[in-house]
Design a protein around this motif. Structure first.
Motif, short mmCIF file in Angstrom:
data_model
loop_
_atom_site.label_atom_id
_atom_site.label_comp_id
_atom_site.label_asym_id
_atom_site.label_seq_id
_atom_site.Cartn_x
_atom_site.Cartn_y
_atom_site.Cartn_z
N UNK A 279 0.83 -1.20 0.00
CA UNK A 279 0.00 0.00 0.00
C UNK A 279 0.87 1.25 0.00
N UNK A 280 0.37 2.27 -0.65
CA UNK A 280 1.07 3.55 -0.71
C UNK A 280 2.38 3.51 -1.48
N UNK B 143 10.93 -1.23 -7.57
CA UNK B 143 11.11 0.13 -8.07
C UNK B 143 9.76 0.75 -8.36
N UNK B 144 9.58 1.98 -7.92
CA UNK B 144 8.30 2.64 -8.15
C UNK B 144 8.31 4.06 -7.62
N UNK B 145 7.15 4.52 -7.18
CA UNK B 145 7.05 5.88 -6.67
C UNK B 145 6.50 5.85 -5.25
N UNK B 146 7.21 6.47 -4.34
CA UNK B 146 6.80 6.45 -2.93
C UNK B 146 5.61 7.38 -2.69
N UNK B 147 5.04 7.25 -1.52
CA UNK B 147 3.84 8.00 -1.22
C UNK B 147 4.05 9.51 -1.32
N UNK B 148 5.15 9.95 -0.75
CA UNK B 148 5.44 11.39 -0.78
C UNK B 148 5.47 11.93 -2.20
#
Lengths: 133, 133
Positions: free
Chosen positions: A112-113, B124-129
């Motif tokens: 999640x997130x 690998x991806x994009x974090x919540x922030x």
DNA sequence: CTCTGTGCAAAGCGTTTGCAAACGA
DNA sequence: TCGTTTGCAAACGCTTTGCACAGAG
């Protein structure tokens, strides 16, 4: 050979003998590092230079034709681009095998997130052949 | 500080200021590469040399005090040794977060005919922030 | 024919090494 | 005190760069 020409053109790269040969050597080895590509190809193309291999590896990575496989304590190897998968890396003989990422595993990796783009799963251990020794 | 001295001695390494400082900087950053360790520490220890950091990183890796984290297209980072875990690597800000490998995931990674020693899972991806931008 | 890619040699850098002096136990 | 570690500088080796020529489209 034709298929590599197509593959390159589809990814906006000119098809040169050097590039198709590099792809061929990667395909044949499965996973291979730059020095080994050079060793393999310089038999057939004595004038091929390491610099050309470096330039093309970088280019073909950027254009998603090949993928880098970083390995603990070793030089990166390269493989033809395909869907994310698991690498079984034998610490005894160095062989790398590919395995699909099962649907179940994929599900458990939904975090999640975090917007997941790609996954890199390397399992280090001992392959079946080496266990039999 | 004392804990790093103990940690080093438990792993058959002499406790030097250089080593405890390196461990401290790794702990504080979570995941950090060699150049950044050097940048951080040379403020406090101006005579510290890069060669010393290289030598100790290799040594502490061999003695299982720290672990290398190879990252696609970047220099390896290092973290304090702990149980295998998942790295969430943000392709936008470069941050690395740790996550436990769930029991479920572990089960799905049991592969027949392969004796698993350690697993390295990088997502690998994009974090919540960064998603919130 | 034009523009891109190649090969060679040189440059660049990250990493390793050798050794005298400093330090930990 | 003794063996190990550090710091410096030099050496090394992998990777990148610049440029003239060759080759793809």
């Amino acid at each position: 050979m034709t298929d590599y020409i197509t593959l390159l053109k589809e990814n906006d790269l000119k098809a040169t003998i050097q590039r198709t040969s590099i792809l061929k050597s990667i395909k044949q080895a499965g996973h291979i590092n730059i020095d080994d590509i050079y060793e393999v190809l310089k038999e057939q193309y004595p004038t091929l230079s390491l610099a050309t291999i470096y330039k093309n590896i970088i280019l073909m990575q950027q254009n998603s034709v090949i993928i880098e496989v970083p390995i603990n304590g070793e030089k990166s190897k390269y493989e033809l681009k395909k869907d994310d998968h698991i690498h079984l890396i034998c610490q005894s003989c160095g062989e790398i095998q590919d395995r699909e990422i099962s649907v179940k595993t994929k599900e458990t990796l939904e975090i999640s997130n975090f917007q997941l783009n790609s996954s890199q799963i390397n399992l280090y251990g001992v392959c079946q052949v080496c266990q039999g020794r």
